[in-house]
Enzyme design. Structure first.
Site, PDB file in Angstrom:
ATOM      1  N   GLN A   1       0.817  -1.222   0.000  1.00 16.71           N
ATOM      2  CA  GLN A   1       0.000   0.000   0.000  1.00 16.71           C
ATOM      3  C   GLN A   1       0.847   1.267   0.000  1.00 16.71           C
ATOM      4  O   GLN A   1       0.329   2.369   0.078  1.00 16.71           O
ATOM      5  CB  GLN A   1      -0.933   0.007   1.220  1.00 16.71           C
TER       6      GLN A   1
ATOM      7  N   HIS B   1      -0.838  -0.059   5.737  1.00 19.92           N
ATOM      8  CA  HIS B   1      -1.316   0.862   6.783  1.00 19.92           C
ATOM      9  C   HIS B   1      -0.339   2.010   7.055  1.00 19.92           C
ATOM     10  O   HIS B   1       0.132   2.201   8.170  1.00 19.92           O
ATOM     11  CB  HIS B   1      -1.615   0.096   8.089  1.00 19.92           C
TER      12      HIS B   1
ATOM     13  N   GLU C   1     -14.622   3.606  10.028  1.00 18.15           N
ATOM     14  CA  GLU C   1     -15.161   4.634  10.921  1.00 18.15           C
ATOM     15  C   GLU C   1     -15.003   6.043  10.375  1.00 18.15           C
ATOM     16  O   GLU C   1     -14.074   6.329   9.633  1.00 18.15           O
ATOM     17  CB  GLU C   1     -14.400   4.616  12.268  1.00 18.15           C
TER      18      GLU C   1
ATOM     19  N   TYR D   1      -8.919   6.832  20.308  1.00 19.27           N
ATOM     20  CA  TYR D   1     -10.013   6.334  19.463  1.00 19.27           C
ATOM     21  C   TYR D   1     -10.147   4.817  19.502  1.00 19.27           C
ATOM     22  O   TYR D   1     -10.910   4.235  18.735  1.00 19.27           O
ATOM     23  CB  TYR D   1      -9.890   6.934  18.051  1.00 19.27           C
TER      24      TYR D   1
ATOM     25  N   TYR E   1     -10.051  -9.640   9.323  1.00 15.33           N
ATOM     26  CA  TYR E   1     -10.478 -10.054   7.994  1.00 15.33           C
ATOM     27  C   TYR E   1     -10.579 -11.565   7.862  1.00 15.33           C
ATOM     28  O   TYR E   1     -11.335 -12.067   7.061  1.00 15.33           O
ATOM     29  CB  TYR E   1      -9.547  -9.470   6.930  1.00 15.33           C
TER      30      TYR E   1
HETATM   31  C1  HEC Z   1      -7.188  -7.502   4.676  1.00 10.72           C
HETATM   32  C2  HEC Z   1      -7.126  -7.511   3.248  1.00 10.72           C
HETATM   33  C3  HEC Z   1      -7.121  -8.872   2.540  1.00 10.72           C
HETATM   34  C4  HEC Z   1      -8.052  -9.878   2.633  1.00 10.72           C
HETATM   35  C5  HEC Z   1      -9.305  -9.897   3.487  1.00 10.72           C
HETATM   36  C6  HEC Z   1      -7.613 -10.924   1.715  1.00 10.72           C
HETATM   37  N1  HEC Z   1      -6.462 -10.541   1.101  1.00 10.72           N
HETATM   38 FE1  HEC Z   1      -5.429 -11.627  -0.288  1.00 10.72          FE
HETATM   39  N2  HEC Z   1      -4.004 -10.184  -0.333  1.00 10.72           N
HETATM   40  C7  HEC Z   1      -4.041  -9.004   0.356  1.00 10.72           C
HETATM   41  C8  HEC Z   1      -2.834  -8.253   0.087  1.00 10.72           C
HETATM   42  C9  HEC Z   1      -2.493  -6.878   0.640  1.00 10.72           C
HETATM   43  C10 HEC Z   1      -2.069  -9.041  -0.787  1.00 10.72           C
HETATM   44  C11 HEC Z   1      -0.704  -8.709  -1.334  1.00 10.72           C
HETATM   45  C12 HEC Z   1      -0.812  -8.291  -2.716  1.00 10.72           C
HETATM   46  C13 HEC Z   1      -0.321  -6.936  -3.038  1.00 10.72           C
HETATM   47  O1  HEC Z   1       0.864  -6.823  -3.333  1.00 10.72           O
HETATM   48  O2  HEC Z   1      -1.145  -6.017  -3.004  1.00 10.72           O
HETATM   49  C14 HEC Z   1      -2.840 -10.245  -1.037  1.00 10.72           C
HETATM   50  C15 HEC Z   1      -2.415 -11.284  -1.878  1.00 10.72           C
HETATM   51  C16 HEC Z   1      -3.170 -12.413  -2.168  1.00 10.72           C
HETATM   52  C17 HEC Z   1      -2.752 -13.457  -3.054  1.00 10.72           C
HETATM   53  C18 HEC Z   1      -1.449 -13.521  -3.813  1.00 10.72           C
HETATM   54  C19 HEC Z   1      -1.640 -12.863  -5.142  1.00 10.72           C
HETATM   55  C20 HEC Z   1      -0.440 -12.985  -6.050  1.00 10.72           C
HETATM   56  O3  HEC Z   1      -0.279 -12.072  -6.885  1.00 10.72           O
HETATM   57  O4  HEC Z   1       0.305 -13.952  -5.958  1.00 10.72           O
HETATM   58  C21 HEC Z   1      -3.775 -14.364  -3.109  1.00 10.72           C
HETATM   59  C22 HEC Z   1      -3.826 -15.641  -3.907  1.00 10.72           C
HETATM   60  C23 HEC Z   1      -4.826 -13.887  -2.243  1.00 10.72           C
HETATM   61  N3  HEC Z   1      -4.406 -12.690  -1.686  1.00 10.72           N
HETATM   62  C24 HEC Z   1      -6.036 -14.525  -2.045  1.00 10.72           C
HETATM   63  C25 HEC Z   1      -6.961 -14.133  -1.077  1.00 10.72           C
HETATM   64  C26 HEC Z   1      -8.143 -14.906  -0.772  1.00 10.72           C
HETATM   65  C27 HEC Z   1      -8.584 -16.172  -1.462  1.00 10.72           C
HETATM   66  C28 HEC Z   1      -8.764 -14.237   0.258  1.00 10.72           C
HETATM   67  C29 HEC Z   1     -10.011 -14.675   1.008  1.00 10.72           C
HETATM   68  C30 HEC Z   1      -9.946 -15.972   1.648  1.00 10.72           C
HETATM   69  C31 HEC Z   1      -7.973 -13.055   0.554  1.00 10.72           C
HETATM   70  N4  HEC Z   1      -6.893 -13.032  -0.278  1.00 10.72           N
HETATM   71  C32 HEC Z   1      -8.297 -12.109   1.515  1.00 10.72           C
HETATM   72  C33 HEC Z   1      -5.033  -8.556   1.196  1.00 10.72           C
HETATM   73  C34 HEC Z   1      -6.137  -9.288   1.577  1.00 10.72           C
END
Ligand code: HEC
Length: 444
Positions: free
Chosen positions: A150, A223, A316, A326, A337
């Site tokens: 981020q 964050h 919020e 807060y 999450y």
């Molecule tokens: C709190 C936020 C959040 C949630 C909820 C979340 N993710 Fe992610 N996920 C991320 C972030 C941040 C990354 C890192 C990717 C990036 O560089 O932005 C990521 C990466 C991934 C990757 C790797 C992607 C890659 O390019 O290799 C996968 C697969 C993935 N998430 C699947 C899921 C799945 C399935 C769920 C639900 C079960 C989930 N994520 C829920 C934030 C989240």
């Protein structure tokens, strides 16, 4: 649906991305095999903010999610956002026009006057808009940013006295990484604030006006906060997110998870709440904030309002007062999450309640009070942008209470910033596509 329940909050309802990246763009940074993707879901990529689901989902459920994502990727059409040209709201019919486009994840826009604006791109470039068009060349010599997760070049603001003789200060907030670590470790990073001047197309006279102690830099990549605003006394306020460690938000010896106040040259105002307390960060103005990405002063009451990304179900809007707490992560209306409980408490003595919260979370980003001549019925109402639902809402307030919420722009793209321009139009900064929209009342 497992995906909608657990994943859409960050990766978007249609997989298009939100807080996190798209999962259907064919790019698997962390490995594209079923094994890699399953492991990433199971154990998370925690330094980037991707939670681990080991305790919540069974291996079979994770496997079904992977299959589901792979199928969705195959069927995904290239992201397409037919930009709206017209909006109907309760009070106004609105024309929508494109103010600027072709931007690379624009994050913040600041206006000097109705003809001149600066726009940050998260990848690290500062763009100039002047005399009706976006300059193709970014400003040269702006600070190097750590554009991962981020992080990147985030907030931009003009000095309140920019036009005064010789002032011309421009403020930037960005993710600052320490030099490469020995043994290949990830470099620690933290939000940093600088000011400088733009001369021709060159960034110069740079001064660091807020920098955390090195020991407070963290290897996470999420964050960071942040926005920059000024009060009537021209003090500068900015926010830093908790950088992924909730407990730090309660610890006044750490800069993260806080709202800060400094003078424009970086000095600490005399009446800052921790100024005279040992082992504290003197710029702290308020604490207990998770990831505040919106700050705005109310045009009439001059109170500081803030928006903050909560966990699942805990986004919020807060009214920020000096020295107040807060509550994050002691009290919250949200869950983690991955569904695990953060806290049973929503209230606690000595901790402030939000003015408003969203459940489900909208991934609230920027806020601004409307104040202008073009939409007089909206004066002093609060504009709010959502990354997840890709919309702009307007909150009607009575004193400190939210009386009504209306969605005024939908399905345009992820909203990073929304503000009133000096011309009274509403400007909306979108990601995917990197575009800035201008909303004006429909000409009769
Ligand atoms: C709190 C936020 C959040 C949630 C909820 C979340 N993710 Fe992610 N996920 C991320 C972030 C941040 C990354 C890192 C990717 C990036 O560089 O932005 C990521 C990466 C991934 C990757 C790797 C992607 C890659 O390019 O290799 C996968 C697969 C993935 N998430 C699947 C899921 C799945 C399935 C769920 C639900 C079960 C989930 N994520 C829920 C934030 C989240």
């Amino acid at each position: 649906m497992l995906y909608q329940k657990h994943c859409s909050g960050c990766h978007g309802i249609n997989f298009q991305g939100g807080n996190a990246q798209s999962l259907v763009d064919g790019v698997w940074q962390f490995g594209d095999s079923t094994g890699h993707i399953s492991r990433n879901i199971k154990h998370g990529i925690t330094h980037l903010g991707m939670p681990g689901y080991e305790k919540v989902l069974t291996d079979a459920q994770i496997r079904s999610l992977v299959d589901y994502l792979k199928a969705a990727e195959k069927n995904a059409a290239p992201p397409e956002h037919p930009l709206p040209v017209y909006l109907q709201t309760l009070d106004y019919e609105i024309d929508v026009s494109v103010f600027a486009e072709g931007l690379d994840t624009p994050w913040d826009i600041a206006f000097l006057n109705k003809d001149t604006a600066l726009i940050t791109e998260r990848s690290g470039t500062l763009r100039v808009y002047a005399d009706g068009h976006l300059f193709s060349k970014p400003v040269e010599g702006t600070p190097e940013v750590l554009a991962e997760g981020q992080g990147g070049l985030l907030a931009v603001a003009f000095d309140p006295d920019y036009l005064e003789e010789g002032n011309q200060w421009v403020y930037l907030a960005y993710s600052h990484g320490l030099e490469q670590q020995p043994n290949g470790k990830r470099s620690p990073a933290m939000t940093r604030i600088v000011r400088g001047r733009i001369d021709g197309n060159l960034w110069k006279d740079e001064e660091v006006i807020f920098e955390a102690e090195r020991e407070h830099y963290l290897t996470t990549r999420h964050h960071y906060g942040t926005r920059i605003v000024f009060d009537a006394e021209k003090n500068l306020y900015f926010s830093i997110g908790d950088r992924g460690t909730g407990a730090h938000a309660q610890d006044p010896s750490k800069p993260n998870g806080k709202i800060h106040r400094i003078q424009r040259d970086g000095k600490i105002p005399n009446d800052n709440p921790y100024r005279r307390t040992k082992n504290t960060v003197k710029s702290i103005y308020a604490l207990g904030n998770r990831n505040p990405q919106g700050l705005a002063f109310h045009p009439e009451t001059c109170e500081l309002w803030e928006s903050e990304h909560g966990p699942l179900g805990g986004d919020e809007i807060n009214l920020i007062s000096k020295g107040r707490n807060y509550g994050w992560p002691i009290i919250s209306y949200g869950k983690n999450y991955n569904g695990s409980i953060i806290t049973e408490l929503t209230h606690k003595e000595g901790m402030e309640q939000p003015i408003w919260y969203w459940n489900p979370s909208t991934a609230v980003c920027a806020i601004d009070f409307y104040s202008g001549d073009l939409f007089p019925k909206w004066n002093n109402k609060l504009l709010v942008g959502s990354l997840k639902y890709e919309d702009v809402r307007i909150l009607s307030l009575e004193g400190n209470r939210v009386m009504h919420e209306e969605i005024i722009l939908k399905n345009a793209g992820r909203v990073r910033d929304v503000c009133t321009g000096p011309d009274g139009a509403i400007y909306v900064v979108l990601n995917d596509p990197g575009t800035i929209l201008r909303l004006t009342p429909k000409k009769q």
